[in-house]
Design a protein around this motif. Sequence first.
Motif, PDB file in Angstrom:
ATOM      1  N   PHE A  15       3.838  14.144  28.488  1.00  0.00           N
ATOM      2  CA  PHE A  15       3.977  14.302  27.142  1.00  0.00           C
ATOM      3  C   PHE A  15       2.368  13.563  26.098  1.00  0.00           C
ATOM      4  O   PHE A  15       3.145  13.028  25.308  1.00  0.00           O
ATOM      5  CB  PHE A  15       5.549  13.478  26.559  1.00  0.00           C
ATOM      6  N   GLY A  16       1.482  13.687  26.368  1.00  0.00           N
ATOM      7  CA  GLY A  16       0.525  13.071  25.765  1.00  0.00           C
ATOM      8  C   GLY A  16      -0.351  11.832  26.936  1.00  0.00           C
ATOM      9  O   GLY A  16       0.923  10.967  26.719  1.00  0.00           O
ATOM     10  N   LEU A  17      -0.819  10.975  26.132  1.00  0.00           N
ATOM     11  CA  LEU A  17      -2.033   9.728  26.864  1.00  0.00           C
ATOM     12  C   LEU A  17      -0.708   8.730  26.078  1.00  0.00           C
ATOM     13  O   LEU A  17      -0.959   7.776  27.130  1.00  0.00           O
ATOM     14  CB  LEU A  17      -2.740   9.942  26.586  1.00  0.00           C
ATOM     15  N   GLN A  18      -0.422   8.550  24.646  1.00  0.00           N
ATOM     16  CA  GLN A  18       0.522   7.621  24.342  1.00  0.00           C
ATOM     17  C   GLN A  18       1.873   7.698  24.913  1.00  0.00           C
ATOM     18  O   GLN A  18       2.526   6.341  24.918  1.00  0.00           O
ATOM     19  CB  GLN A  18       0.050   7.731  22.859  1.00  0.00           C
ATOM     20  N   ALA A  19       2.355   8.490  25.374  1.00  0.00           N
ATOM     21  CA  ALA A  19       3.544   8.380  25.297  1.00  0.00           C
ATOM     22  C   ALA A  19       3.354   7.924  27.051  1.00  0.00           C
ATOM     23  O   ALA A  19       4.150   7.026  27.023  1.00  0.00           O
ATOM     24  CB  ALA A  19       4.426   9.719  25.606  1.00  0.00           C
ATOM     25  N   TYR A  20       2.565   8.635  27.753  1.00  0.00           N
ATOM     26  CA  TYR A  20       2.284   8.234  28.795  1.00  0.00           C
ATOM     27  C   TYR A  20       2.466   6.327  29.286  1.00  0.00           C
ATOM     28  O   TYR A  20       2.659   5.403  30.062  1.00  0.00           O
ATOM     29  CB  TYR A  20       1.114   8.712  29.570  1.00  0.00           C
ATOM     30  N   GLY A  43      10.938   3.389  24.563  1.00  0.00           N
ATOM     31  CA  GLY A  43      10.329   4.029  23.591  1.00  0.00           C
ATOM     32  C   GLY A  43      10.248   3.695  22.011  1.00  0.00           C
ATOM     33  O   GLY A  43       9.839   3.364  21.124  1.00  0.00           O
ATOM     34  N   ILE A  44      11.791   2.191  22.003  1.00  0.00           N
ATOM     35  CA  ILE A  44      11.553   0.923  21.054  1.00  0.00           C
ATOM     36  C   ILE A  44      11.648  -0.121  20.781  1.00  0.00           C
ATOM     37  O   ILE A  44      10.518  -0.729  20.391  1.00  0.00           O
ATOM     38  CB  ILE A  44      13.475   1.214  20.557  1.00  0.00           C
ATOM     39  N   LYS A  75       5.672   5.341  29.107  1.00  0.00           N
ATOM     40  CA  LYS A  75       5.764   5.680  30.377  1.00  0.00           C
ATOM     41  C   LYS A  75       6.984   6.690  30.222  1.00  0.00           C
ATOM     42  O   LYS A  75       8.229   6.708  30.821  1.00  0.00           O
ATOM     43  CB  LYS A  75       6.994   3.908  31.032  1.00  0.00           C
ATOM     44  N   PHE A  76       6.629   7.396  29.296  1.00  0.00           N
ATOM     45  CA  PHE A  76       7.085   8.771  28.446  1.00  0.00           C
ATOM     46  C   PHE A  76       6.911   9.911  29.849  1.00  0.00           C
ATOM     47  O   PHE A  76       5.375  10.441  29.122  1.00  0.00           O
ATOM     48  CB  PHE A  76       7.093   9.360  27.770  1.00  0.00           C
ATOM     49  N   LEU A 114       8.230  -2.981  19.978  1.00  0.00           N
ATOM     50  CA  LEU A 114       8.265  -3.751  18.990  1.00  0.00           C
ATOM     51  C   LEU A 114       8.144  -4.992  19.343  1.00  0.00           C
ATOM     52  O   LEU A 114       7.529  -5.982  19.132  1.00  0.00           O
ATOM     53  CB  LEU A 114       9.979  -3.385  18.516  1.00  0.00           C
ATOM     54  N   ILE A 115       8.800  -5.329  20.243  1.00  0.00           N
ATOM     55  CA  ILE A 115       8.963  -6.657  21.435  1.00  0.00           C
ATOM     56  C   ILE A 115       7.384  -6.962  21.969  1.00  0.00           C
ATOM     57  O   ILE A 115       6.156  -8.534  21.595  1.00  0.00           O
ATOM     58  CB  ILE A 115       9.642  -7.176  22.609  1.00  0.00           C
ATOM     59  N   GLU A 116       5.891  -5.817  21.975  1.00  0.00           N
ATOM     60  CA  GLU A 116       4.881  -6.450  22.673  1.00  0.00           C
ATOM     61  C   GLU A 116       4.501  -6.512  20.950  1.00  0.00           C
ATOM     62  O   GLU A 116       3.274  -7.098  21.530  1.00  0.00           O
ATOM     63  CB  GLU A 116       4.476  -4.481  23.079  1.00  0.00           C
TER      64      GLU A 116
END
Length: 511
Positions: free
Chosen positions: A242-247, A283-284, A250-251, A288-290
């Motif tokens: 699903f793309g590098l950002q999603a990767y 995903g959420i 961990k998606f 956010l915690i990071e």
Amino acid sequence: MGDERKEKVMKEDEVFSVERIFENKEVPSWRKQLTVRAFAVSFLLSVMFCFIVMKLNLTTGIIPSLNVSAGLLGFFFVKTWTKLIAKSGMLRQPFTRQENTVIQTCVCASSGIAFSGGFGSYLFGMSKQIAQQSEHRTDGFDYKNPSLGWMIGFLFVVSFLGLFSVVPLRKIMFIDFKLTYPSGTATAHLINSFHTPEGAKLAKKQVRELGKFFSFSFLWGFFQWFFTAVQDECGFAKFPTFGLQAYENKFFFDFSATYVGVGMICPHIINVSVLVGGILSWGIMWPLIENRKGDWFSADLPSTSFRGLQGYKVFIGIAMILGDGLYNFCKVLSRTLAGLFLKLQERKANSQMPVTQQSSPSTESQSYDDQRRSQLFLKDQIPKWFAIGGYVAIAAVSTATLPHIFHHLKWYHIIVIYIFAPALAFCNAFGCGLTDWSLASTYGKLAIFTIGAWAGASHGGILAGLAACGVMMNIVSTASDLMQDFKTGYLTLASPRSMFVSQVIGTAMDV
């Protein structure tokens, strides 16, 4: 009207009776049900199923029921074996549904230890690698690295106790309470159908389809191997679908046929729940915690530190699992106690009826199948003195042995566990008969909290709690598995003695 109704019930019994089909086939004695070929096939299937359970245990943590698969593959292999021998004129004993049930029982007992043995849970939790992640002292009190010698000894002294804990209650479970045990019942119906001419043809088609998808899965895994390098970030398993950002969050899809197969077997509610949990967390919540790094936790901490983001991941997940587990534990326990109360009330009401009224329901309400199964199920009794004596003897050996393996688990801890274990094993087996849901891991967590708190953190409470978890999980899990297999044996006219021996051999195989 009463005679017409009775005649109608008898006609329906004739039409839908399973045992009428096998009426002219002799039921072999319990010794003849235990054959060398059955245990040879069981050993091969046990090796394969243990690999599957271990892979799932170390990855998803979701273990689907493998009873039906064990029954199907056991039928296919032994049926092929007997056909080849029959052509040479050397076949001495035909393949029966009772022998098929013995194979299924042995395989499930063996693969069950792969789960309750703790190879993906409490045994790993004892290791130094896990202890170091907690950032507490690791001076030998808080960890025990896995070693083949002590693990075999530990499983040998705890894995057989569950078999003896509920054996005296099998008549109450099946004949008095008539518990369903859905997985065991489904497996029995499948085995019964295999040993009819129409069922044998269906089994051939099922095995053929199984072979097709097995070949596809194997070739697909072999194909992926060509694109796998030494680096972790290479190959189909790390493809940024699903793309590098999603990767980075961990998606991605790892093209694992194992997980696809598990998704097909598991109920849709589990698959949807896991998907929703993955989207909410990775995903959420975690991004956010990071972003709160340096505010909620130090920015210099490594990603694996429990004082940083990893701590939020683990403890939020554990809190949700424990909360939901406690709810389900209370729900299943309440249903178990309510069902037990109703069954006891029915039994009490039946015992108080006059003899003239009590005799008619017992003969009229029981179908031919139930009468036949109850007669053979009660024929080969396992003596109560044997079950109780076996439990006490193994408990004594275990009480003397376990403190030498885990120095912080004292003998009085073990005695208390063994006093309460039969009651908990009965609750788990009874609840499993109603809901098809084993709460072995929940009972294990209960042992962690009680024994760990009793021993105290400064006196090796971590190791003592984890070891107690292993003892409790093995007892209650084996007890529910045994009752599932007893139900299968009850519906296929397999002897309780052959079922018990098969369970013992299957457990010994895996240990």
